[in-house]
Design an enzyme around this catalytic site. Structure first.
Site, mmCIF file in Angstrom:
data_model
loop_
_atom_site.group_PDB
_atom_site.id
_atom_site.type_symbol
_atom_site.label_atom_id
_atom_site.label_comp_id
_atom_site.label_asym_id
_atom_site.label_seq_id
_atom_site.Cartn_x
_atom_site.Cartn_y
_atom_site.Cartn_z
ATOM 1 N N GLU A 80 -34.326 67.478 112.550
ATOM 2 C CA GLU A 80 -32.975 68.045 112.544
ATOM 3 C C GLU A 80 -32.097 67.214 111.590
ATOM 4 O O GLU A 80 -32.267 65.989 111.512
ATOM 5 C CB GLU A 80 -32.395 67.955 113.969
ATOM 6 C CG GLU A 80 -31.025 68.566 114.130
ATOM 7 C CD GLU A 80 -30.432 68.319 115.531
ATOM 8 O OE1 GLU A 80 -30.825 67.341 116.196
ATOM 9 O OE2 GLU A 80 -29.576 69.118 115.937
ATOM 10 N N LYS A 179 -29.547 76.701 116.926
ATOM 11 C CA LYS A 179 -29.466 75.776 118.076
ATOM 12 C C LYS A 179 -28.395 76.241 119.056
ATOM 13 O O LYS A 179 -27.270 76.568 118.657
ATOM 14 C CB LYS A 179 -29.150 74.373 117.561
ATOM 15 C CG LYS A 179 -29.092 73.301 118.647
ATOM 16 C CD LYS A 179 -28.777 71.945 118.025
ATOM 17 C CE LYS A 179 -28.725 70.831 119.035
ATOM 18 N NZ LYS A 179 -28.316 69.548 118.401
ATOM 19 N N CYS A 211 -33.555 69.512 119.464
ATOM 20 C CA CYS A 211 -32.898 68.332 120.050
ATOM 21 C C CYS A 211 -32.404 68.523 121.494
ATOM 22 O O CYS A 211 -33.203 68.656 122.402
ATOM 23 C CB CYS A 211 -31.775 67.864 119.124
ATOM 24 S SG CYS A 211 -31.318 66.141 119.392
#
Ligand SMILES: *[C@@H]1O[C@H](CO)[C@@H](O)[C@H](O)[C@H]1NC(C)=O
Ligand SMILES: *[C@@H]1O[C@H](CO)[C@@H](O)[C@H](O)[C@H]1NC(C)=O
Ligand SMILES: *[C@@H]1O[C@H](CO)[C@@H](O)[C@H](O)[C@H]1NC(C)=O
Ligand SMILES: *[C@@H]1O[C@H](CO)[C@@H](O)[C@H](O)[C@H]1NC(C)=O
Ligand SMILES: *[C@@H]1O[C@H](CO)[C@@H](O)[C@H](O)[C@H]1NC(C)=O
Length: 458
Positions: A80, A179, A211
């Site tokens: 990321e 995300k 994440c």
């Protein structure tokens, strides 16, 4: 019993006939990248300066991608924020963004670079995949024009998303994921709902998230439970927080708890405790990397099962609460005391003897520990801890935790503070809890932040 094993063999047979070219295993690669970040991010840079920086980062990723392909990898995951870093405002990230179309348009940017306007970053990534015949996952920024009359449309007329893209070995865009659970990212917008993004290959079915998403049910758990993916592609920019949330520790535990392959690529930035990438299989970590000493990136490769569920080594499902409730609770300790891990108030009890059976409870969660130490260091104190409640400062996730850990010093008020080394050797220990969820992630972290592949089981 006979019926079910008969059905199982038919299913396997059908699989073999349908996918003549299907691979039993594949070589996975993840790259921990020491990202080159912009000098300042208070004022917007030009699009050219943004491209210059992103291309410098891609130059480094390109070496890793080529190297991975040369060593036979079918797929590589990059971290990321790997092209520009993480500290931006909405305005200062804007020059880095490109409009990324829905993969349904069937687009090979490398062959048709002009089709969706000015998209040099997507074109270069697609060419890297195509030229090296390897699937490439990259994390970039997407911008989507919106009607400024809409109440949700941001003032600049664009939604801005933290986005993963995947190009297949021909350079075609096969997946795009926005995300959902943003951490501290004012530069990006939250998509309307969690996206469940999967794609099929000859080496299994893949799912994607990013994440902080890993701490929530959707889309992470749904991809495994409802979409039955074999492997999760997981770019992250993860800051390690001991004792419970170091990257390699939690990510390996998630793969084990969910019984799925997890390919985790982290940023390498030791000043902010960012390191820790790995290739984690359902039964055990295959390879991992944790390095607080150098400033270099690192490529990891490992062979993993394409469809772990059909492998003889696939771990059987654990009914966590059933197990913990069948064992007779040990007498609850009288010398229980309260202490903190981060901001969470745990109930702790100390392991005074060299061997024993202990129980500590916090609300309705009871944690049981049986242990035997081979050699106890004089100046080391261990505790068993239990916590159930909303976690941390943000209080967004409900946690139930059973943990055995070393206290920072022999002063019991230091129990729960970060510790990196330990000398006491345990012969055995067994930890269980009366968890009220089926999603339990078994972490084991040894001294100097090491995992213990093959040394413990669920
Ligand atoms: C891909 O290969 C072509 C020639 O085959 C070359 O022109 C191009 O620069 C290469 N691109 C990348 C990103 O490697
Ligand atoms: C992948 O294959 C399965 C069946 O094997 C199918 O259900 C699914 O829709 C396919 N596509 C994606 C994008 O997962
Ligand atoms: C990194 O971790 C150490 C110990 O775990 C901690 O003391 C330090 O504050 C952390 N640094 C940052 C930038 O969070
Ligand atoms: C712990 O409990 C087990 C049985 O549950 C028993 O065999 C063992 O002796 C106990 N150990 C200690 C040190 O009390
Ligand atoms: C912590 O443990 C003590 C002793 O067993 C118990 O009385 C207390 O209720 C526990 N605290 C919580 C919040 O459950």
């Amino acid at each position: 019993m006979i019926t079910s094993s008969f059905q199982a063999s038919v299913a396997v047979l059908a699989l073999v006939t349908l996918h003549v070219s299907a691979l039993d295993t594949f070589i996975a690669a993840v790259y921990e990248h020491a990202v080159l970040r912009p000098k300042g991010t208070e004022t917007p840079v030009s699009r050219d300066d943004a491209l210059l920086l992103m291309n410098k980062n891609i130059d480094i990723l390109e070496k890793a991608i080529k190297q991975a392909a040369e060593q036979g990898a079918q797929i590589i995951v990059t971290p990321e924020d790997a092209l520009y870093g993480w500290k931006f405002t909405r305005e200062t990230i804007f020059p880095y963004l490109e409009d990324i179309p829905d993969p349904q348009v069937d687009w090979i940017p490398c062959q048709d670079p002009q089709r969706f306007g000015h998209t040099p970053i997507q074109t270069r990534l697609s060419c890297l995949a195509k030229n090296n015949s390897i699937y490439v996952l990259a994390n970039i920024g997407d911008k989507k024009r919106c009607n400024s009359q809409d109440s949700t449309c941001p003032p600049n007329g664009y939604y801005q998303y933290n986005t993963n893209v995947v190009y297949d070995a021909k350079g075609q865009l096969v997946a795009r994921y926005h995300k959902y659970h943003l951490y501290s990212e004012p530069q990006f917008d939250v998509p309307e709902k969690p996206e469940l993004v999967t794609f099929n290959t000859t080496f299994g079915r893949f799912g994607i998230f990013t994440c902080f998403d890993i701490l929530f049910h959707d889309p992470a758990v749904s991809l495994v439970k409802d979409f039955h993916v074999d492997t999760i592609l997981y770019p992250t920019a993860w800051m390690n927080v001991l004792p419970l949330l170091s990257a390699i520790e939690f990510h390996s535990a998630w793969a084990m708890g969910m019984r799925v392959n997890l390919l985790a690529a982290n940023i390498h930035h030791v000043q902010q405790n960012m390191t820790g990438s790995g290739i984690y299989a359902p039964h055990s970590p295959r390879v991992y990397h944790y390095d607080m000493e150098t400033d270099s990136g690192r490529l990891l490769l490992s062979e993993v099962d394409s469809r772990p569920r059909t492998s003889p080594a696939y771990p059987t499902a654990v009914d966590w609460s059933a197990y913990a409730t069948t064992i007779k609770p040990f007498p609850v300790q009288k010398n229980t005391f309260s202490g903190f891990i981060s901001r969470d108030a745990f109930n702790f009890t100390a392991l005074f003897e060299n061997a024993g059976n202990l129980t500590v409870c916090h609300k309705d969660l009871c944690c049981h520990l049986s242990y035997r130490m081979l050699r106890k260091e004089e100046n080391e104190v261990y505790v068993l801890g239990a916590f159930t409640g909303l976690h941390g400062r943000r209080r967004r996730e409900y946690w139930q935790v059973c943990t055995m850990l070393k206290c920072k010093t022999t002063d019991l008020t230091t129990c729960g503070q970060p510790v990196e080394t330990a000398l006491t050797r345990f012969d055995i220990f067994s930890l269980s809890g009366t968890f009220r969820t089926e999603y339990v992630f078994p972490e084991v972290l040894l001294t100097k932040v090491h995992l213990s592949p093959g040394k413990f089981e669920v």
